[in-house]
Enzyme design. Structure first.
Site, PDB file in Angstrom:
ATOM      1  N   GLU A   1      27.553  62.726  80.388  1.00 43.63           N
ATOM      2  CA  GLU A   1      28.671  62.052  79.739  1.00 43.63           C
ATOM      3  C   GLU A   1      29.849  63.024  79.635  1.00 43.63           C
ATOM      4  O   GLU A   1      29.886  63.848  78.698  1.00 43.63           O
ATOM      5  CB  GLU A   1      28.288  61.587  78.333  1.00 43.63           C
ATOM      6  CG  GLU A   1      27.144  60.612  78.279  1.00 43.63           C
ATOM      7  CD  GLU A   1      27.194  59.746  77.017  1.00 43.63           C
ATOM      8  OE1 GLU A   1      27.241  58.525  77.170  1.00 43.63           O
ATOM      9  OE2 GLU A   1      27.215  60.294  75.902  1.00 43.63           O
TER      10      GLU A   1
ATOM     11  N   ASN B   1      24.448  52.566  73.316  1.00 46.45           N
ATOM     12  CA  ASN B   1      24.508  53.456  72.157  1.00 46.45           C
ATOM     13  C   ASN B   1      25.487  52.824  71.176  1.00 46.45           C
ATOM     14  O   ASN B   1      26.698  52.863  71.400  1.00 46.45           O
ATOM     15  CB  ASN B   1      24.983  54.852  72.593  1.00 46.45           C
ATOM     16  CG  ASN B   1      25.194  55.781  71.403  1.00 46.45           C
ATOM     17  OD1 ASN B   1      24.828  55.446  70.273  1.00 46.45           O
ATOM     18  ND2 ASN B   1      25.792  56.935  71.653  1.00 46.45           N
ATOM     19  N   TRP B   2      24.937  52.246  70.111  1.00 45.77           N
ATOM     20  CA  TRP B   2      25.801  51.518  69.174  1.00 45.77           C
ATOM     21  C   TRP B   2      26.576  52.449  68.249  1.00 45.77           C
ATOM     22  O   TRP B   2      27.424  52.006  67.497  1.00 45.77           O
ATOM     23  CB  TRP B   2      24.941  50.534  68.358  1.00 45.77           C
ATOM     24  CG  TRP B   2      24.592  49.293  69.119  1.00 45.77           C
ATOM     25  CD1 TRP B   2      25.092  48.911  70.335  1.00 45.77           C
ATOM     26  CD2 TRP B   2      23.690  48.258  68.725  1.00 45.77           C
ATOM     27  NE1 TRP B   2      24.563  47.703  70.712  1.00 45.77           N
ATOM     28  CE2 TRP B   2      23.690  47.283  69.741  1.00 45.77           C
ATOM     29  CE3 TRP B   2      22.870  48.071  67.610  1.00 45.77           C
ATOM     30  CZ2 TRP B   2      22.920  46.128  69.672  1.00 45.77           C
ATOM     31  CZ3 TRP B   2      22.095  46.920  67.537  1.00 45.77           C
ATOM     32  CH2 TRP B   2      22.127  45.955  68.570  1.00 45.77           C
ATOM     33  N   LYS B   3      26.251  53.738  68.253  1.00 46.21           N
ATOM     34  CA  LYS B   3      26.921  54.703  67.370  1.00 46.21           C
ATOM     35  C   LYS B   3      26.916  54.163  65.932  1.00 46.21           C
ATOM     36  O   LYS B   3      25.980  53.455  65.555  1.00 46.21           O
ATOM     37  CB  LYS B   3      28.330  55.004  67.901  1.00 46.21           C
ATOM     38  CG  LYS B   3      28.295  55.423  69.382  1.00 46.21           C
ATOM     39  CD  LYS B   3      29.578  55.966  69.909  1.00 46.21           C
ATOM     40  CE  LYS B   3      29.404  56.348  71.378  1.00 46.21           C
ATOM     41  NZ  LYS B   3      30.595  56.948  71.962  1.00 46.21           N
TER      42      LYS B   3
ATOM     43  N   GLU C   1      29.409  63.751  70.429  1.00 48.88           N
ATOM     44  CA  GLU C   1      29.962  63.550  69.081  1.00 48.88           C
ATOM     45  C   GLU C   1      29.197  64.386  68.054  1.00 48.88           C
ATOM     46  O   GLU C   1      29.769  64.879  67.091  1.00 48.88           O
ATOM     47  CB  GLU C   1      29.941  62.055  68.730  1.00 48.88           C
ATOM     48  CG  GLU C   1      31.026  61.306  69.494  1.00 48.88           C
ATOM     49  CD  GLU C   1      30.704  59.866  69.824  1.00 48.88           C
ATOM     50  OE1 GLU C   1      29.805  59.272  69.200  1.00 48.88           O
ATOM     51  OE2 GLU C   1      31.366  59.327  70.739  1.00 48.88           O
TER      52      GLU C   1
ATOM     53  N   HIS D   1      24.298  64.363  71.753  1.00 51.95           N
ATOM     54  CA  HIS D   1      25.495  63.597  72.106  1.00 51.95           C
ATOM     55  C   HIS D   1      26.725  64.444  71.784  1.00 51.95           C
ATOM     56  O   HIS D   1      26.739  65.179  70.799  1.00 51.95           O
ATOM     57  CB  HIS D   1      25.524  62.278  71.321  1.00 51.95           C
ATOM     58  CG  HIS D   1      26.553  61.334  71.840  1.00 51.95           C
ATOM     59  ND1 HIS D   1      27.889  61.461  71.519  1.00 51.95           N
ATOM     60  CD2 HIS D   1      26.466  60.277  72.678  1.00 51.95           C
ATOM     61  CE1 HIS D   1      28.566  60.491  72.139  1.00 51.95           C
ATOM     62  NE2 HIS D   1      27.723  59.777  72.859  1.00 51.95           N
TER      63      HIS D   1
ATOM     64  N   GLY E   1      34.892  56.834  75.326  1.00 44.45           N
ATOM     65  CA  GLY E   1      35.761  56.050  74.457  1.00 44.45           C
ATOM     66  C   GLY E   1      37.231  56.130  74.812  1.00 44.45           C
ATOM     67  O   GLY E   1      38.096  55.738  74.023  1.00 44.45           O
TER      68      GLY E   1
ATOM     69  N   GLY F   1      28.619  52.936  75.431  1.00 45.17           N
ATOM     70  CA  GLY F   1      29.036  52.931  74.029  1.00 45.17           C
ATOM     71  C   GLY F   1      29.728  51.622  73.686  1.00 45.17           C
ATOM     72  O   GLY F   1      29.090  50.591  73.472  1.00 45.17           O
ATOM     73  N   GLY F   2      31.058  51.647  73.673  1.00 39.69           N
ATOM     74  CA  GLY F   2      31.860  50.512  73.221  1.00 39.69           C
ATOM     75  C   GLY F   2      31.443  49.175  73.819  1.00 39.69           C
ATOM     76  O   GLY F   2      31.296  48.180  73.094  1.00 39.69           O
TER      77      GLY F   2
ATOM     78  N   SER G   1      32.952  55.324  79.089  1.00 40.15           N
ATOM     79  CA  SER G   1      33.806  54.180  79.417  1.00 40.15           C
ATOM     80  C   SER G   1      33.227  53.273  80.509  1.00 40.15           C
ATOM     81  O   SER G   1      33.969  52.747  81.346  1.00 40.15           O
ATOM     82  CB  SER G   1      35.215  54.652  79.800  1.00 40.15           C
ATOM     83  OG  SER G   1      35.823  55.296  78.698  1.00 40.15           O
TER      84      SER G   1
HETATM   85  P1  13P Z   1      31.875  54.690  75.646  1.00 39.67           P
HETATM   86  O1  13P Z   1      31.111  53.798  76.576  1.00 39.67           O
HETATM   87  O2  13P Z   1      32.450  53.958  74.460  1.00 39.67           O
HETATM   88  O3  13P Z   1      32.882  55.526  76.364  1.00 39.67           O
HETATM   89  O4  13P Z   1      30.826  55.709  74.993  1.00 39.67           O
HETATM   90  C1  13P Z   1      29.935  56.371  75.830  1.00 39.67           C
HETATM   91  C2  13P Z   1      28.944  57.075  74.995  1.00 39.67           C
HETATM   92  O5  13P Z   1      29.273  57.969  74.249  1.00 39.67           O
HETATM   93  C3  13P Z   1      27.549  56.634  75.081  1.00 39.67           C
HETATM   94  O6  13P Z   1      26.701  57.537  74.459  1.00 39.67           O
END
Ligand code: 13P
Length: 243
Positions: free
Chosen positions: A162, A7-9, A94, A92, A168, A226-227, A205
């Site tokens: 999640e 997920n590149w956000k 966020e 999600h 994150g 994510g990251g 994470s």
């Molecule tokens: P991180 O891997 O950066 O913690 O993010 C997870 C995420 O929100 C994937 O959708």
């Protein structure tokens, strides 16, 4: 089947995507019938993103709950279906926390995606406060029940657990917690769908040092990253847990 979804956000530039693709291709990830890769890409890059390999899924990170019309700034499920997207993330944390997305909106979005044959990837998870209070299962059950109310149960969907406090932050849920919670989600999904086939991913994470343990957990069908998915080397290292 195992799933490794990035997920590149709201990250990446066109140049960085070209570089990312070049680096991933260099590793020549073996094509395995039982591993599915995917990336949830910012809208503007979806069409331009050359497929890393033809077997990589490309998805979106959000969709409007409305049909096409006067909704400036929104993107509809019919548009995502029109350009042939494989999946779309819905709910999600966020979106839920920063944009006040409700369970009812999540439910509408899933229904719209199903209408246009774009597979929903539903995210659920508890906050740190809810985790500390021991209400994780109650929170997840409410999210699942509301999100899946009245949807087409014959169509595929993926669910990602999640924990909000693990996103994150560098904090990962323990393997025991992931196993137990994914097992709980699986049992609830079985009651709703009448089968055991809905893939359950873990996100929060995930990185090359914990991916082995997470991905080799019997209750977990993959990872939503994510990251670490922004870095081609880390993404490939995580993927290589499965090779
Ligand atoms: P991180 O891997 O950066 O913690 O993010 C997870 C995420 O929100 C994937 O959708």
């Amino acid at each position: 089947m195992k799933y490794i979804i990035g997920n590149w956000k709201m990250n990446m530039s066109a140049g960085e995507i070209v570089e990312f693709t070049r680096r991933v291709k260099k590793y020549k990830i073996p094509r395995k019938r039982n591993v599915q890769f995917g990336f949830a890409v910012p809208y503007v890059y979806i069409l331009g993103m050359a497929k890393i390999q033809d077997y990589v899924w490309i998805g979106a990170q959000n969709v409007s709950e409305h049909d096409n019309g006067a909704f400036t700034g929104e993107v509809s499920a019919s548009m995502l279906g029109d350009v042939g997207l494989d999946f779309c993330i819905v709910g999600h944390s966020e979106r839920r926390t920063l944009f006040n997305e409700t369970d009812e909106q999540v439910n509408e979005k899933i229904k719209k995606l199903q209408q246009y044959d774009v597979m929903p990837l539903l995210c659920i998870g508890e906050t740190e406060e809810q985790y500390e209070a021991g209400s994780t299962k109650e929170v997840l059950l409410k999210q699942i029940t509301k999100a899946l109310d009245g949807i087409d149960k014959t169509k595929d969907i993926i669910v990602a657990y999640e924990p909000v406090w693990a996103i994150g932050t560098g904090k990962t849920a323990s393997i025991e917690t992931i196993r137990e919670t994914a097992g709980f989600i699986r049992a609830e999904l079985r009651k709703i769908f009448g089968h055991n086939d809905t893939p359950i991913l873990y996100g929060g994470s995930v990185n090359p040092s914990n991916s082995d343990a997470i991905l080799h957990n019997a209750e977990v069908d993959g990872a939503l990253i994510g990251g670490a998915s922004l870095d081609a080397d880390k993404f490939v290292q995580i993927a290589s847990s499965l090779f």
